[in-house]
Structure formats: C-alpha cells, structure tokens
Design an enzyme around this catalytic site. Sequence first.
Site: not given
Length: 495
Positions: A111-113, A116, A146
Amino acid sequence: MDVNYVSTRNKNEKVTASQAVLQGLAHDGGLFVPTSLPKFDKSFEELSEMTYQEVAYEVMKLLLTDYTKEELMHCINSAYDEKFDTEEIAPLVYADGAYYLELFHGKTIAFKDMALSILPHLMITAARKNNVKNDIVILTATSGDTGKAAMAGFADVEGTKIIVFYPKNGVSEIQERQMVTQTGDNTFVVGIHGNFDEAQTGVKKMFNDEALAKELDQAGYQFSSANSINIGRLVPQIVYYVYAYTRLLKEEKISSGEKINVTVPTGNFGNILAAFYGKKMGLPIDKLICASNENKVLYDFFESGCYDKNREFKLTNSPSMDILISSNLERLIYEIAGEDDTKNKAFMDSLQSEGKYEITAEMKEKLKDFYGNFADEAETKAEIKRVYDDTGYVLDTHTAVASYVYNKYKKESGDDKVTVIASTASPFKFTRSVMEAIGMDDPSKKDIELTDVLSEVSKVDLPGAIVEIKSAPVRHDTQCEVDEMPQVVKRFLNI
Ligand SMILES: *Cc1c(COP(=O)(O)O)cnc(C)c1O
C-alpha cells in the site's frame, strides 16, 4: 480557504502545504498538522461518478491549497497511471463478510505505493514553487515496504537522491531482494545492524542535526523525508477511503449517508490516521479499528491510555508492522490534547526520556472512535487459512491481522456495519508465511520459487513486481552499524 501547517510541538512554526511537503519534519522534531480540516465540498454521490484520479483531486485540493489545479492534476496523473495494474487503482473485493480494499496494485505490491508514487511529484513541484536550488536527499527508514516503494517513486527523478536504511535481518527475503535490485543512479540502500526503530531513530537524528544540515547545504543538498510523517504521504492516503466509500455507494452496498467501519493493519499509524482525517472531513465512518500484531503497543494504549514502548521488540510474520514507536500517533495526540502544542511536546519529551507517557482521562474520552486489538502469530496464520478455506481468497499476513481483529470486534460488539478492511500487501510479497499458513509450504524451494505455487493456489497471476525481481541483478550491498549512518550518508554524497 487556505490550509497551512503547524508543528505539533510549536504552533508558531507555520508553513504552507508545499513547504511542509519539502521539509517533511518540523525543525523542532514535531510533525506538521493542517490548521483546519475542511469538509468535502462535493457530495459522495457526485464523487461516486468520478475516476480515482478525479476523486484524488477533489480530496487533495482541500488540503494542499497552495498547489494550483494544474500542478495537482499533473502530480496525480503522473502517479496513478499504468504503473498500477488496474484502472480502478484501488479495487474493493468482497470476501468473507467484508470489503477488502486492495491497496497493492502499484509497482511494489504494497500500500505504500498509493502515497509514494505521488510524493516525488508533489516534492519536485514544491521545490520549484519555493525556489529551492539544492538537490533533495530523501532519507528513509523502512521496515520493508516503504523503502522499495520510495525508491521506485524517486528513481531517476531529476534533482533528487534517495537513501534507504532497513533492518538487515528484519525484512522478508522478497522485500530485501526488491530493495537491493533497485535501479536508478540516485538510489542507495543500506542494511543496518539493528531493528526498524533504531533505523527510524537514526534517520530522525540526522534530520535534527544542524551541523550536518550545514555541511549538506554547502555541498548543494538538503534532506527531506519520504516516511509516513510527511503530509505529502498522509493526504493522498485519505483519497482511497473516500474512493472506497463512493464505490460502495455506486454499487448500492450502502445507502446515502450510511456509516461504515474501517479496519486498518497498523504500524506507524499513518494509514489509519488518514481514515481518521477523512472522517473529520465528513466521510461517514463510524469505528476506526486499529489492528496490531504482537508488537501491540497501540492496543495497550487504547486500553489503558498509557503509551509504553518499554517492551521486547518482536519480529513477526507481518514485519511492516513491527514498530514500537508509531510516529503518526503524535498527530492524534496533538488533536485530542485540544491542539495544545505544549501538552503534546511534554508527552513526546516523556516518550523520548522515559519511553512512555500517559494521556489524561479527558483525552482518553476522545478516543471513542477507535477500537484496538491484536493478532498473535498463530492467530494471523489461522486467519489466512480460514479465509482461504472458506472463500479461496488469499490474504497477506498484514491484511490477515486486520481481518482477524475485525472478526474479533464483530463478535464482541455485534456491530455488523458494512466494513472496509485495508488490504495493505499482496500475498506474493510474503509468500513463505502465506504458504506456511495454508499448509502448502515447501522448504526445499526459495521464496521466489514458491510464488509460482502461490499463483496456482490463489488463481492470481504473478504480479509484475515478482516477475521483475526473478531476473534483476543485485545492485546494492552496503551494511553498517546504527551509529555509522551519518558517515554512510556523507560517503554516498561525496562530502
Ligand atoms: C507500512 C505497512 C503497514 C502499516 O501502515 P502504517 O501506515 O505504518 O500504520 C501495514 N501493512 C503493510 C503491508 C505495510 O507496508
């Protein structure tokens, strides 16, 4: 109305949105918080007719008020494009009585995408707007996801460099491989001999080191942060909660104004805080269910009002949640302290010196929207197996923690509101643990090889991110002790 940002530790430090994005952390070590949380100015019915990108604009324009429409649209369209393997960007999948909001369709399958992939564009735009001449050096501590997502976002973005620190023995084989194969001449990866909290503390120290900042400035560099403390990550994360709500509305799973619950597998408290901000902006969310793994410092906090990180740090099969200092919680503390910077600073000073703080009864009263619980290792695995056996849907370990906690909540409370579970990683990212859980592990196979079996079992094609690392060469092999982090940074920058 203009929204500015102030430090949670000193309200006199006030900046614009773009300055907050550039700076990451306030100079006093506090986190930037918006001076107000505006209400959504379109109805959810209107929003339900929009694409992900259009919803993103409607949400982000309210909080990043010094970006022009053109700038925001450019950032949004550069981020949420074919890098995602579905046009929906964040699809909702119904299984086992809940809606799993799949936040793992970006480049690094976690989910960091979601945040980011847009942060580099927000940051470069901010640098231009504020006439910054220095190159931006992104320093990031990562518990696994991350780092890769930040590098994928920043790789070869002109005017930036990115240095990522991860706990050498604290990430999965696939996570590590994803990081050490990262391309881009401006990317650097370091495995530290310590855990994630030590990596994060080391990075924070460098941010607060004025002598180091001066040296950097002379060499034409300045630090910024891609960690979830950056409001440039927090704001884009509000979008998918709004998007999920509007899809439920469009598909008539809920009626207009109906409240839903949201369950979030939590580590640094960024993802769930975004849902909380969404609620404050008018999104009909009832309970915010905060799910922890065995590092259950947040569960204990919601139970007792005492945040106490003095405990054994546990390595679990949901490593991206192996965190004892949930940085973003500071923003909630500031909020429930009545936006009192002095009070908040006292708590954070106590956290620094004693490793703990206790909030007042009055503050605890304001936490009623939250429900906290946790899943241990066995419960997490059993949850993966249960959902797989019942539905054929395969959860990753982090999402399984959330799923377990949601079901526990439902049983305890009898609350059967429509619930969205933030599904934070693809099971392929944690193949070994997932295959063990469903009883199909093969110890003779490497994690990477096991992904083919998982693909057959789950009837899901191998994600591009996995196909890629199967053949990608290793490009990074630096390791260091925790106290050597600043020297390593200087070496990379040739200063
Ligand atoms: C980072 C991460 C989390 C925790 O999110 P926070 O915003 O830090 O609370 C949960 N699951 C996965 C897979 C992650 O990568």
